[in-house]
Motif scaffolding. Structure first.
Motif, PDB file in Angstrom:
ATOM      1  N   LEU A 125       0.850  -1.179   0.000  1.00 16.70           N
ATOM      2  CA  LEU A 125       0.000   0.000   0.000  1.00 16.70           C
ATOM      3  C   LEU A 125       0.892   1.236   0.000  1.00 16.70           C
ATOM      4  O   LEU A 125       1.738   1.402   0.886  1.00 16.70           O
ATOM      5  N   ALA A 126       0.724   2.082  -1.004  1.00 19.92           N
ATOM      6  CA  ALA A 126       1.639   3.217  -1.202  1.00 19.92           C
ATOM      7  C   ALA A 126       1.725   4.098   0.036  1.00 19.92           C
ATOM      8  O   ALA A 126       2.817   4.547   0.421  1.00 19.92           O
ATOM      9  N   SER A 127       0.594   4.361   0.683  1.00 20.35           N
ATOM     10  CA  SER A 127       0.593   5.255   1.850  1.00 20.35           C
ATOM     11  C   SER A 127       1.385   4.665   3.001  1.00 20.35           C
ATOM     12  O   SER A 127       2.043   5.397   3.756  1.00 20.35           O
ATOM     13  N   ASP A 128       1.360   3.338   3.140  1.00 21.63           N
ATOM     14  CA  ASP A 128       2.108   2.690   4.219  1.00 21.63           C
ATOM     15  C   ASP A 128       3.575   2.528   3.840  1.00 21.63           C
ATOM     16  O   ASP A 128       4.473   2.692   4.674  1.00 21.63           O
ATOM     17  N   LEU A 129       3.831   2.241   2.568  1.00 13.21           N
ATOM     18  CA  LEU A 129       5.211   2.076   2.095  1.00 13.21           C
ATOM     19  C   LEU A 129       6.009   3.351   2.290  1.00 13.21           C
ATOM     20  O   LEU A 129       7.204   3.316   2.597  1.00 13.21           O
ATOM     21  N   ALA A 130       5.351   4.505   2.135  1.00 13.44           N
ATOM     22  CA  ALA A 130       6.038   5.792   2.252  1.00 13.44           C
ATOM     23  C   ALA A 130       6.621   6.010   3.646  1.00 13.44           C
ATOM     24  O   ALA A 130       7.529   6.837   3.827  1.00 13.44           O
ATOM     25  N   LYS A 131       6.155   5.250   4.627  1.00 11.59           N
ATOM     26  CA  LYS A 131       6.637   5.413   6.003  1.00 11.59           C
ATOM     27  C   LYS A 131       7.877   4.570   6.287  1.00 11.59           C
ATOM     28  O   LYS A 131       8.428   4.625   7.379  1.00 11.59           O
ATOM     29  N   HIS A 132       8.329   3.783   5.316  1.00 15.41           N
ATOM     30  CA  HIS A 132       9.435   2.855   5.533  1.00 15.41           C
ATOM     31  C   HIS A 132      10.585   3.136   4.570  1.00 15.41           C
ATOM     32  O   HIS A 132      10.376   3.513   3.423  1.00 15.41           O
ATOM     33  N   ASP A 133      11.797   2.946   5.064  1.00 11.38           N
ATOM     34  CA  ASP A 133      12.995   3.036   4.233  1.00 11.38           C
ATOM     35  C   ASP A 133      13.557   1.640   4.037  1.00 11.38           C
ATOM     36  O   ASP A 133      13.556   0.812   4.956  1.00 11.38           O
ATOM     37  N   SER A 134      14.056   1.365   2.841  1.00  9.45           N
ATOM     38  CA  SER A 134      14.618   0.036   2.586  1.00  9.45           C
ATOM     39  C   SER A 134      15.966  -0.110   3.275  1.00  9.45           C
ATOM     40  O   SER A 134      16.740   0.852   3.382  1.00  9.45           O
ATOM     41  N   ILE A 135      16.257  -1.314   3.750  1.00 10.89           N
ATOM     42  CA  ILE A 135      17.531  -1.588   4.416  1.00 10.89           C
ATOM     43  C   ILE A 135      18.494  -2.316   3.489  1.00 10.89           C
ATOM     44  O   ILE A 135      19.691  -2.385   3.766  1.00 10.89           O
ATOM     45  N   ALA A 136      17.966  -2.859   2.400  1.00 11.36           N
ATOM     46  CA  ALA A 136      18.809  -3.612   1.466  1.00 11.36           C
ATOM     47  C   ALA A 136      18.053  -3.767   0.163  1.00 11.36           C
ATOM     48  O   ALA A 136      16.828  -3.629   0.113  1.00 11.36           O
ATOM     49  N   SER A 137      18.788  -4.056  -0.891  1.00 12.57           N
ATOM     50  CA  SER A 137      18.145  -4.302  -2.177  1.00 12.57           C
ATOM     51  C   SER A 137      18.943  -5.336  -2.958  1.00 12.57           C
ATOM     52  O   SER A 137      20.147  -5.491  -2.758  1.00 12.57           O
ATOM     53  N   GLY A 138      18.244  -6.044  -3.833  1.00 14.62           N
ATOM     54  CA  GLY A 138      18.878  -7.056  -4.665  1.00 14.62           C
ATOM     55  C   GLY A 138      18.172  -7.134  -5.997  1.00 14.62           C
ATOM     56  O   GLY A 138      17.593  -6.143  -6.463  1.00 14.62           O
ATOM     57  N   LEU A 139      18.191  -8.293  -6.612  1.00 14.03           N
ATOM     58  CA  LEU A 139      17.567  -8.478  -7.921  1.00 14.03           C
ATOM     59  C   LEU A 139      16.115  -8.908  -7.743  1.00 14.03           C
ATOM     60  O   LEU A 139      15.827  -9.845  -6.992  1.00 14.03           O
ATOM     61  N   PRO A 140      15.185  -8.233  -8.409  1.00 12.98           N
ATOM     62  CA  PRO A 140      13.759  -8.583  -8.276  1.00 12.98           C
ATOM     63  C   PRO A 140      13.436  -9.847  -9.059  1.00 12.98           C
ATOM     64  O   PRO A 140      13.037  -9.800 -10.217  1.00 12.98           O
ATOM     65  N   ALA A 141      13.611 -10.994  -8.426  1.00 11.39           N
ATOM     66  CA  ALA A 141      13.530 -12.280  -9.126  1.00 11.39           C
ATOM     67  C   ALA A 141      12.105 -12.747  -9.377  1.00 11.39           C
ATOM     68  O   ALA A 141      11.838 -13.402 -10.382  1.00 11.39           O
ATOM     69  N   SER A 142      11.192 -12.446  -8.471  1.00 12.89           N
ATOM     70  CA  SER A 142       9.804 -12.871  -8.633  1.00 12.89           C
ATOM     71  C   SER A 142       8.912 -11.818  -7.995  1.00 12.89           C
ATOM     72  O   SER A 142       9.052 -11.519  -6.816  1.00 12.89           O
ATOM     73  N   PRO A 143       8.006 -11.222  -8.769  1.00 13.23           N
ATOM     74  CA  PRO A 143       7.253 -10.062  -8.269  1.00 13.23           C
ATOM     75  C   PRO A 143       6.263 -10.410  -7.185  1.00 13.23           C
ATOM     76  O   PRO A 143       5.901 -11.562  -6.969  1.00 13.23           O
TER      77      PRO A 143
END
Length: 914
Positions: free
Chosen positions: A407-425
């Motif tokens: 949910l975009a409104s909830d996602l906006a409250k969080h920062d990512s701690i790590a990222s990788g390859l988007p293997a499966s959506p």
């Protein structure tokens, strides 16, 4: 209530006056500017989207405040020279003079001053990215004329104050709060608000604003209205290259060299009186696609007040009660615009003293769900053709619809701690678990689990199947975790090097913290990001209207779409989503359950023929049950079954504890088991004992599988009275004798069953083309093959010499340094791999006209890859079940696009998602 700034009671007559007053442009110098009456919606390249649509609305007879457009040609010239040319300055002055004639007002002087807005308008909509200036033409003199003519001090001086503020902010980047502080200072001194200001109060406010302007800009606010106008035009041109505009263009793939047009338009005032206001509306709901006006209206305000959020507007529906005549006029105009543009419109309007004026229309941004519903509804309403409906759906929309998303409104409250390859959506939240068995136990207790590993192996399947998401610190887009997760439709991120996973210690380190077992994380498999804590999700689904659109797509596509799958769940998923059948059933995936894995290990470690025979008998029974379930699910739909492909050592554990457990379970000496496993381990397993090489060294395995396939097909054919024609695929063929030998093995096994049962059915034997050498000798292979299926993962790996499991270590750098245009495991390499495929398919079909050719690798659901595949003599693509709907759309769009290009017709793709 005083003067009305525009009177459009006779709109048609107004347009005639505007057109007649400017007819001289056609035979004179004008080539950098266009009056609205001279343009139309097809001149977007020159007039920008806003200018083209203002012109179109003018020509439709709608109440549009008149003006002219400074073209994108002029903008591009300015961005090179960094100054307005003399020709442009002359044209703008002449256009203003024409506007004075049309309106009966004068710019910068006279009893009835002409005021204008200056707005950007690129070819593609870039909402909020560039700059606007309103009320231009006010100065110390004209503000008094406006005040006298309107008998409204607050309106006149409030508009002047707004001009100074917007001009200072847009041109000189003066913070708006500095102006607001000046206004509050006067209110505090006077002890009352602006609603009660006298002329002296307003003069003091204006003086304060001008002082802020001079202090911050280093010059006085310009009193010459032409100076205001030319500076404003330059400011809009410059805003094409501001940071937010650049980022927006990058995100939406908008070229940097287009430039923006500038729209100079007579002002109408939503802040003129209590019977005035401004609004933004959509002709349909942009979130759901439901028909009917949807939007907001703000009384006694200008458009920027809605955009800024300074005041809370009312729903547009409230106008029906408060201003029924205006509301009905809006409904009529909305219907007219939708029919004319054949799409949902995003409209800006102003009401000045109960008179409605249209300020903008454009194709409205919408959610994927709304895009699907609107496209189908417009098709049903016969406003657009089937081809147009198909073009309006973006492949990415379907991906978003099918998978959960945060949910975009909830996602906006969080920062990512790590990222990788988007293997499966998809998107999922759960507690971190570091072992497959631990995930199984936690899931059995009702917990939501995210399996976090360095990498996964077949042994981890027990944990993967119960996990909400899978995350690995190593591996690429075709690693075990990626392929299995995609097949299951499970959210997955791989190659997440931001995480240092200590499986033994049950912790994972990231920049700024540590993840421990049981910690809650959220995983976005669509963009590859990991977040701390729980983020709310919205569920994905295939709507009835999307299914109907995809059914239309199938009629226009040349390529058929099949699914990859070997479990009943995956097969059903593929068929429900419209797959014509199964293009790839990987039998090795059938050995992941603990009892079958144990049996396969017993087979690999067998010491005599008796052990091999007894183990094969057990495995055959299990395999036959699998194939019966598959055929019963598919019935008469085709199914291509690939015989065992992976290196045998992949079925064996590597860790000492696991080896000890294996030795105990099969009653063997640990040292012997460990030595045997070590001996089977290969330096380069992708080039080792796998595929058809198993048939050469252990023919009993393929014989057993073929017998199970044929027996299952006979059983289901008789039970359900259907004609099942199994397609048996032999992997990794490199030389013709391999295929001859393997095919004979298959034929002998099938004939043995026919002789034993007295029953017979048709079947096909083909090969997976995944070796470059196989492409070179495809005409020879086609003599013995009923079909080819390109395994693009291995073909890419072997053509490039890139290990698909290790390429993630260097491919990001290759892409960043532009050594490669795309990850070749995700987007087909047309020059190398594609050329080999073209050679193989062409030679194969020439040698065997009945040869069926398909593509079943990762690229089978990729738009860029299908664009190329559609030009080859290929019959179908096959992809994971969750990508089937997307592939069906892409195949139709590709065919329509290529046919349009062949016929010299422009194909218009969609760009309307929010």
């Amino acid at each position: 209530m005083g003067h009305k700034f525009l009177d459009f009671l006779n709109v048609t007559r107004y347009i005639e006056i505007a057109a007649n007053s400017m007819t001289h442009w056609r035979n004179s110098m004008f080539n950098l500017t266009y009056a609205f009456a001279e343009g139309n919606k097809d001149l977007r390249d020159i007039l920008g989207g806003k200018g083209a649509n203002l012109s179109e609305m003018t020509n439709l007879g709608l109440p549009v405040p008149q003006g002219f457009v400074v073209s994108t040609v002029a903008c591009r010239a300015y961005l090179k020279a960094h100054e307005l040319t003399d020709d442009l300055v002359t044209e703008i002055r002449s256009r203003v003079s024409d506007l004075e004639t049309v309106t009966g007002k004068t710019f910068g002087h006279g009893a009835d001053p002409l005021l204008v807005s200056v707005r950007s308008g690129a070819k593609f909509s870039m909402p909020g990215m560039m700059d606007t200036i309103l009320n231009l033409g006010l100065n110390d003199v004209t503000v008094q004329r406006v005040a006298q003519r309107t008998e409204n001090l607050a309106f006149a001086y409030g508009s002047y104050r707004r001009l100074i503020q917007m001009f200072g902010n847009v041109v000189f980047e003066i913070d708006i709060k500095d102006f607001n502080e000046a206004s509050h200072k006067v209110e505090n001194v006077r002890g009352y608000g602006s609603a009660n200001f006298t002329r002296q109060d307003w003069l003091l406010v204006i003086e304060q604003y001008k002082q802020v302007f001079q202090a911050q800009a280093g010059q006085e606010f310009p009193q010459d209205v032409y100076d205001q106008l030319f500076i404003a035009v330059e400011a809009v041109f410059k805003s094409w290259d501001n940071d937010r505009a650049k980022v927006y263009r990058q995100l939406h793939n908008i070229p940097d060299d287009l430039g923006t047009a500038v729209n100079i338009q007579q002002m109408v005032f939503g802040n003129y009186s209590k019977d005035s206001g401004t609004g933004v509306m959509f002709t349909r709901n942009p979130a759901t696609g439901a028909p009917g006006l949807f939007g907001e209206y703000l009384s006694q305000a200008q458009g920027e007040d809605i955009v800024s959020g300074a005041r809370t507007p009312d729903p547009i529906a409230n106008l029906e009660a408060s201003k029924p005549q205006v509301y009905q006029q809006l409904k009529t105009i909305a219907e007219k615009l939708e029919k004319h543009y054949q799409d949902m419109q995003d409209v800006e309007f102003t009401v000045e003293d109960n008179h409605l004026y249209m300020l903008q229309t454009r194709n409205g941004k919408r959610t994927p769900n709304a895009a699907v519903n609107i496209a189908y509804d417009l098709y049903e309403e016969k406003l657009i053709s089937a081809q147009e409906m198909i073009s309006r759906i973006e492949p990415g929309m379907i991906e978003q619809l099918l998978h959960p998303s945060f949910l975009a409104s909830d996602l906006a409250k969080h920062d990512s701690i790590a990222s990788g390859l988007p293997a499966s959506p998809g998107a999922a939240t759960g507690e971190v678990i570091f072992t497959a068995q631990g995930a199984k136990v936690a899931a059995e207790k009702g917990h939501h689990v995210v399996l976090l590993r360095n990498e996964t192996s077949p042994e981890d399947i027990v944990g993967m199947t119960v996990s909400e998401a899978v995350v690995t610190s190593r591996g690429g887009m075709t690693s075990h975790a990626a392929v299995v997760a995609r097949g299951m439709g499970t959210c997955c991120v791989v190659g997440c090097q931001d995480l240092q996973v200590d499986e033994a210690g049950a912790v994972a380190h990231y920049a700024g913290g540590v993840l421990k077992e049981g910690d809650i994380i959220s995983v976005d498999g669509t963009n590859g990001k990991i977040y701390l804590g729980t983020i709310k999700t919205t569920a994905g689904s295939v709507s009835d209207k999307l299914n109907k659109i995809l059914a239309v797509c199938d009629k226009y596509a040349r390529l058929q779409v099949f699914g990859n799958g070997e479990t009943v769940k995956d097969i059903r998923e593929a068929i429900v989503k419209g797959a014509r059948g199964i293009g790839l059933a990987r039998t090795e995936h059938m050995f992941f359950q603990p009892d079958r894995l144990k049996a396969m290990r017993q087979l690999i470690l067998a010491e005599n023929d008796a052990d091999i025979t007894s183990t094969l008998a057990y495995i055959k029974g299990e395999q036959k049950g699998d194939f019966v379930a598959m055929f019963e699910t598919l019935l008469d739909k085709p199914c291509t079954i690939r015989l065992l492909d992976p290196p045998l050592h992949e079925f064996l554990p590597t860790k000492e504890a696991d080896l000890q457990q294996l030795a105990q379970s099969i009653h063997k000496d640990y040292n012997w088991v460990a030595a045997k496993a070590a001996a089977l381990r290969e330096v380069n397993p992708m080039l080792g004992l796998r595929g058809v090489r198993l048939a050469v060294t252990l023919p009993q395995i393929y014989q057993m599988q073929v017998e199970a396939i044929i027996e299952a097909a006979i059983l289901v054919s008789e039970a359900h009275q259907v004609n099942i024609i199994p397609e048996i695929m032999i992997p990794l063929i490199g030389v013709t004798p391999e295929l001859e030998m393997a095919k004979k093995l298959c034929v002998d096994a099938a004939e043995g069953i026919f002789e034993k049962t007295g029953k017979r059915l048709d079947y096909k034997v083909g090969t997976m083309i995944e070796m470059p050498r196989a492409c070179l000798i495809a005409d020879e292979l086609a003599q013995d093959a009923d079909f080819f299926s390109f395994g693009t993962n291995d073909l890419t790996q072997l053509t490039f010499g890139y290990s698909r499991d290790d390429a993630h270590k260097f491919l990001p750098t290759y892409l960043e340094d532009h050594l490669l245009p795309n990850d070749p495991f995700q987007v087909l390499d047309t020059k190398g791999v594609g050329a080999l495929m073209n050679m193989a398919a062409t030679k194969g079909k020439a040698a065997n006209p009945k040869l069926k050719v398909g593509v079943c690798g990762e690229v089978g659901g990729n738009a860029e890859s299908i664009e190329f595949i559609n030009t080859l003599p290929v019959d179908y693509v096959s992809c994971s079940p969750f990508r089937v709907p997307q592939a069906r759309l892409i195949c139709a769009q590709t065919q329509l696009r290529q046919e349009a290009e062949k016929n010299g017709v422009e194909y218009k793709a969609s760009s309307v998602t929010a």
